[in-house]
Write an enzyme that holds these catalytic residues in place. Structure first.
Site, PDB file in Angstrom:
ATOM      1  N   ASP A 152      -2.248 -84.479 -79.726  1.00 56.28           N
ATOM      2  CA  ASP A 152      -3.210 -83.967 -80.708  1.00 56.28           C
ATOM      3  C   ASP A 152      -3.909 -82.684 -80.238  1.00 56.28           C
ATOM      4  O   ASP A 152      -4.979 -82.719 -79.631  1.00 56.28           O
ATOM      5  CB  ASP A 152      -4.259 -85.022 -81.060  1.00 56.28           C
ATOM      6  CG  ASP A 152      -5.013 -84.656 -82.328  1.00 56.28           C
ATOM      7  OD1 ASP A 152      -4.920 -83.493 -82.782  1.00 56.28           O
ATOM      8  OD2 ASP A 152      -5.698 -85.531 -82.877  1.00 56.28           O
TER       9      ASP A 152
ATOM     10  N   LEU B  21       8.281 -84.422 -83.055  1.00 59.45           N
ATOM     11  CA  LEU B  21       7.650 -84.712 -81.775  1.00 59.45           C
ATOM     12  C   LEU B  21       8.490 -85.643 -80.905  1.00 59.45           C
ATOM     13  O   LEU B  21       9.304 -86.427 -81.406  1.00 59.45           O
ATOM     14  CB  LEU B  21       6.283 -85.368 -82.007  1.00 59.45           C
ATOM     15  CG  LEU B  21       5.229 -84.510 -82.696  1.00 59.45           C
ATOM     16  CD1 LEU B  21       4.114 -85.387 -83.236  1.00 59.45           C
ATOM     17  CD2 LEU B  21       4.672 -83.472 -81.729  1.00 59.45           C
ATOM     18  N   GLU B  22       8.266 -85.556 -79.610  1.00 57.68           N
ATOM     19  CA  GLU B  22       8.867 -86.473 -78.656  1.00 57.68           C
ATOM     20  C   GLU B  22       8.469 -87.913 -78.999  1.00 57.68           C
ATOM     21  O   GLU B  22       7.326 -88.180 -79.347  1.00 57.68           O
ATOM     22  CB  GLU B  22       8.358 -86.111 -77.254  1.00 57.68           C
ATOM     23  CG  GLU B  22       8.744 -87.051 -76.148  1.00 57.68           C
ATOM     24  CD  GLU B  22       8.063 -86.699 -74.832  1.00 57.68           C
ATOM     25  OE1 GLU B  22       8.391 -87.338 -73.816  1.00 57.68           O
ATOM     26  OE2 GLU B  22       7.209 -85.789 -74.830  1.00 57.68           O
TER      27      GLU B  22
ATOM     28  N   ASP C 170     -10.487 -81.835 -77.150  1.00 60.17           N
ATOM     29  CA  ASP C 170     -10.623 -83.150 -77.774  1.00 60.17           C
ATOM     30  C   ASP C 170      -9.936 -84.229 -76.946  1.00 60.17           C
ATOM     31  O   ASP C 170      -9.285 -85.131 -77.490  1.00 60.17           O
ATOM     32  CB  ASP C 170     -10.066 -83.136 -79.199  1.00 60.17           C
ATOM     33  CG  ASP C 170     -10.595 -84.299 -80.044  1.00 60.17           C
ATOM     34  OD1 ASP C 170     -11.645 -84.867 -79.689  1.00 60.17           O
ATOM     35  OD2 ASP C 170      -9.964 -84.626 -81.058  1.00 60.17           O
TER      36      ASP C 170
END
Length: 214
Positions: free
Chosen positions: A95, A32-33, A77
């Site tokens: 997420d 991930l970044e 979410d």
């Protein structure tokens, strides 16, 4: 697999970038970044945010939501904990575990999300569409102003009753256009809830839009 597939194909400045992934026999690793900041939840808890800061955050999140919706993705979410603030004070949505690809107008039925951010139609077990993200964005904006969610009971059952039945209350005065936008985002009828493109054109962002364009 769905989470990886969705996030991998989202390329937008206000969405955390997934560069790739690999797996062992037991675990899946996401590349991930890196964001050298903190969560929006941490910022909200520890800092009294100025109105201009709140508008900047909500505007950037609205841009991210519009980007997702235009690509047929519902996040499902959105909440303070799922937003990071980077070193430049820009937001990054994270997420995508509950996200779903829904390119048509068909209604979804899966019960998912975080209790305090669930829309009335999810609570009641009715079909829902991408407007659930607008509701969650409204809850998040409300928390930035008042430090608490708009519908918060002593337990899950009472919280659900409040989400479905209670009127929206403002603990203290806020600017009129902010209150108007919140009432439109937290409309219990999803058919009357404001659309994301209208959120971005709302008068609440008028001065901010002009400053961003300069």
């Amino acid at each position: 697999r769905r989470e990886v597939e969705i996030q991998y194909h989202l390329h937008y400045k206000h969405i955390l970038k997934l560069y790739g992934y690999f797996q062992s026999e037991k675990e899946l690793f996401l590349v991930l970044e890196f964001v050298g900041g903190r969560s929006l939840h941490s910022l909200c808890v520890t800092t009294e945010l100025e109105d201009s800061r709140i508008r900047r955050i909500v505007y950037q999140l609205s841009l991210a939501v519009m980007y997702m919706h235009l690509r047929g993705v519902i996040h499902r979410d959105l909440k303070l904990e799922n937003v990071l603030i980077d070193s430049k004070n820009d937001v990054k949505v994270i997420d995508f575990g509950w996200s779903v690809h829904c390119p048509t107008e068909d209604l979804r039925a899966t019960y998912c999300g975080t209790v305090l951010y669930l829309s009335p139609e999810i609570v009641e077990g009715r079909g829902y569409d991408k407007s659930v993200d607008i509701w969650a964005l409204g809850v998040l904006m409300y928390e930035l102003y008042f430090k608490n969610p708009p519908f918060y009971g002593r337990d899950k059952k009472s919280t659900f009753e409040m989400i479905v039945g209670d009127s929206l209350v403002f603990p203290k005065p806020i600017r009129i256009d902010a209150e108007n936008l919140l009432r439109n985002m937290l409309n219990k009828d999803p058919r009357k809830r404001i659309k994301i493109e209208d959120v971005l054109q709302h008068c609440y962002f008028r001065d901010f839009r002009k400053a961003s364009q300069n």
